[in-house]
Design an enzyme around this catalytic site. Sequence first.
Site, short mmCIF file in Angstrom:
data_model
loop_
_atom_site.label_atom_id
_atom_site.label_comp_id
_atom_site.label_asym_id
_atom_site.label_seq_id
_atom_site.Cartn_x
_atom_site.Cartn_y
_atom_site.Cartn_z
N TRP A 1 0.89 -1.02 -0.18
CA TRP A 1 -0.05 -0.07 0.18
C TRP A 1 0.80 1.31 -0.19
O TRP A 1 2.05 1.24 0.61
CB TRP A 1 -1.06 -0.05 1.17
CG TRP A 1 -1.85 -1.25 1.50
CD1 TRP A 1 -1.55 -2.02 2.64
CD2 TRP A 1 -3.07 -1.63 0.65
NE1 TRP A 1 -2.69 -3.05 2.42
CE2 TRP A 1 -3.32 -2.76 1.34
CE3 TRP A 1 -3.67 -1.10 -0.45
CZ2 TRP A 1 -4.48 -3.27 0.68
CZ3 TRP A 1 -4.74 -1.61 -0.93
CH2 TRP A 1 -5.20 -2.71 -0.32
N HIS A 6 -1.64 2.23 4.34
CA HIS A 6 -0.77 1.93 5.58
C HIS A 6 -1.43 2.44 6.87
O HIS A 6 -1.63 2.17 7.85
CB HIS A 6 0.46 2.12 5.57
CG HIS A 6 1.10 0.76 4.57
ND1 HIS A 6 1.21 -0.51 5.06
CD2 HIS A 6 1.75 0.83 3.37
CE1 HIS A 6 1.77 -1.36 4.49
NE2 HIS A 6 2.31 -0.56 3.23
N ASP A 45 8.69 1.48 4.60
CA ASP A 45 8.89 1.88 3.39
C ASP A 45 9.83 2.94 3.34
O ASP A 45 10.69 3.06 2.31
CB ASP A 45 7.57 2.37 2.86
CG ASP A 45 6.61 1.45 2.22
OD1 ASP A 45 7.26 0.28 1.83
OD2 ASP A 45 5.32 1.58 2.32
N ARG A 48 13.31 1.27 3.53
CA ARG A 48 13.85 -0.06 2.30
C ARG A 48 14.83 0.50 0.98
O ARG A 48 15.34 -0.31 0.70
CB ARG A 48 12.68 -0.66 1.90
CG ARG A 48 11.51 0.28 1.11
CD ARG A 48 10.33 -0.60 0.68
NE ARG A 48 11.01 -1.83 -0.19
CZ ARG A 48 10.31 -1.80 -1.37
NH1 ARG A 48 9.15 -1.03 -1.72
NH2 ARG A 48 10.66 -2.61 -2.34
N HIS A 60 8.33 -7.10 1.82
CA HIS A 60 7.12 -6.46 1.38
C HIS A 60 6.04 -7.07 0.79
O HIS A 60 4.99 -6.71 0.60
CB HIS A 60 7.36 -4.99 0.86
CG HIS A 60 8.08 -4.05 1.77
ND1 HIS A 60 7.44 -2.79 2.46
CD2 HIS A 60 9.34 -3.93 2.46
CE1 HIS A 60 8.26 -2.34 3.14
NE2 HIS A 60 9.23 -2.89 3.03
N HIS A 118 3.70 -3.10 9.35
CA HIS A 118 3.62 -2.75 8.12
C HIS A 118 3.07 -3.94 6.96
O HIS A 118 2.43 -3.99 6.18
CB HIS A 118 4.85 -1.95 7.84
CG HIS A 118 5.06 -1.67 6.38
ND1 HIS A 118 4.62 -0.37 5.96
CD2 HIS A 118 5.20 -2.23 5.26
CE1 HIS A 118 4.83 -0.18 4.66
NE2 HIS A 118 5.30 -1.34 4.01
N ASP A 122 0.67 -4.80 4.20
CA ASP A 122 1.16 -5.41 2.66
C ASP A 122 0.50 -6.46 2.10
O ASP A 122 0.24 -6.40 0.90
CB ASP A 122 2.78 -5.25 2.51
CG ASP A 122 3.26 -3.61 2.15
OD1 ASP A 122 2.37 -3.08 1.88
OD2 ASP A 122 4.54 -3.48 2.23
N HIS A 128 0.79 -7.42 -4.00
CA HIS A 128 1.98 -7.96 -3.06
C HIS A 128 1.86 -9.38 -2.99
O HIS A 128 2.83 -9.81 -2.13
CB HIS A 128 1.88 -7.05 -1.52
CG HIS A 128 2.31 -5.67 -1.65
ND1 HIS A 128 3.39 -5.33 -1.35
CD2 HIS A 128 1.91 -4.66 -2.37
CE1 HIS A 128 3.60 -3.90 -1.24
NE2 HIS A 128 2.79 -3.71 -2.27
N HIS A 151 0.78 -1.50 -10.28
CA HIS A 151 1.11 -1.77 -9.05
C HIS A 151 0.73 -0.37 -8.02
O HIS A 151 -0.02 -0.62 -7.12
CB HIS A 151 2.48 -2.13 -8.48
CG HIS A 151 2.74 -2.41 -7.18
ND1 HIS A 151 2.59 -4.02 -6.75
CD2 HIS A 151 3.12 -1.72 -6.11
CE1 HIS A 151 2.83 -3.91 -5.22
NE2 HIS A 151 3.14 -2.71 -5.01
N ASP A 155 -1.90 0.17 -4.90
CA ASP A 155 -1.29 0.50 -3.89
C ASP A 155 -2.02 1.86 -3.47
O ASP A 155 -2.14 2.04 -2.23
CB ASP A 155 0.19 0.76 -4.08
CG ASP A 155 1.14 -0.12 -3.68
OD1 ASP A 155 0.64 -1.21 -2.76
OD2 ASP A 155 2.48 0.06 -3.81
N1 DCM Z 1 6.76 -5.05 -4.98
C1 DCM Z 1 6.07 -6.10 -5.09
N2 DCM Z 1 6.43 -7.12 -5.96
C2 DCM Z 1 7.66 -7.26 -6.53
C3 DCM Z 1 8.35 -6.07 -6.49
C4 DCM Z 1 8.00 -4.93 -5.71
O1 DCM Z 1 4.75 -6.16 -4.57
N3 DCM Z 1 8.04 -8.36 -7.03
C5 DCM Z 1 6.21 -3.95 -4.51
C6 DCM Z 1 6.99 -3.19 -3.26
C7 DCM Z 1 6.77 -1.63 -3.43
C8 DCM Z 1 6.41 -1.34 -4.89
O2 DCM Z 1 6.25 -2.67 -5.33
O3 DCM Z 1 5.51 -1.67 -2.64
C9 DCM Z 1 7.59 -0.96 -5.82
O4 DCM Z 1 8.79 -1.84 -5.41
P1 DCM Z 1 10.02 -1.51 -5.86
O5 DCM Z 1 10.34 0.07 -5.54
O6 DCM Z 1 11.13 -2.47 -5.31
O7 DCM Z 1 9.86 -1.52 -7.30
ZN ZN Z 2 5.60 -1.72 2.01
#
Ligand code: DCM
Ligand code: ZN
Length: 273
Positions: A1, A6, A45, A48, A60, A118, A122, A128, A151, A155
């Site tokens: 999210w 969140h 977040d 990370r 996440h 968190h 997620d 996710h 995404h 989110d």
């Molecule tokens: N994310 C996800 N699945 C993945 C990679 C990333 O759910 N395989 C999520 C994590 C973050 C968002 O997508 O909330 C953006 O991730 P990133 O900044 O790593 O691209």
């Molecule tokens: Zn997250």
Amino acid sequence: WGGFGHITVAYVASSFVKDNTATYFQTLLRNQSTNYLANVATWADSIRYTKWGHFTGPFHFIDAKDNPPTSCDVDMERDCKAEGCVISALQNYTSRLIDADGKLTPEDHEQAAKFVLHFIGDMHQPLHAEDVQKGGNGIRVKFDGRFFNLHHVWDTSIAEKMVGGVHRQPFDEAQKLADQLVSDIRTGKFADESKAWTDGVDLDKVVDTALIWARESNAYVCTHVFPEGPAAIVGQELGGSYYEKAAPVIEVQLARAGYRLAAWLDLIAAKIS
Ligand code: DCM
Ligand code: ZN
Ligand code: DCM
């Protein structure tokens, strides 16, 4: 999210936790206000993308290698990578929060609490719990005329449209949506079904519990995220009829996440004290 989701989950949880639980986590998080969970809901977040927090990136989500829209499922052995996933992360940080051996510091416990609250949020976002295009990050779509990745739409965009847009500090809007969801759970449209939302919850079986939640979340990938498959959604405008079907999913998933987070924190507080 995104932040709005969140923070909404945190406010819903704050309404359902027992008084002892609230006191315990207000002390641990050194925040006596009613915002003690909401204020740290996006902390995971914020760290990370830092050097020290880089290892938490995979925590996440879980990349379910299923085949939407034909078949949706989450399998721990198949989908949880060696570096971890949202399910193993919940297991690890729940255990660090409980700290049965008593060898961790108060800072470790505080950090574990911020990860736990968190990650329960997620895992309730369907993308996710999906592998396709890194949880939809690689799929470009339109939402109300602007380009986003899919995404981000799940989110953030859908939830924010539900409340008519949010400000840069989304606490007021999140509190309002949370109040509505709490009333839906107590006496409204979720009153009946919410009684079963904590079925199977077992603090001694974290992976089994989280798999129930992640599978339920992942099932929406087949029914609402990619109802015609991943290829069909590329470039589509999602602000119309797609949004109308997705919004109720976002609502129930935010409500479930908050309600279950409260139950999880209650179990942890009862076990520790
Ligand atoms: N994310 C996800 N699945 C993945 C990679 C990333 O759910 N395989 C999520 C994590 C973050 C968002 O997508 O909330 C953006 O991730 P990133 O900044 O790593 O691209
Ligand atoms: Zn997250
Ligand atoms: N960490 C973890 N699991 C462990 C040990 C450590 O997730 N079994 C995390 C907790 C902290 C970070 O690593 O976020 C740094 O911990 P430490 O300083 O204890 O190595």
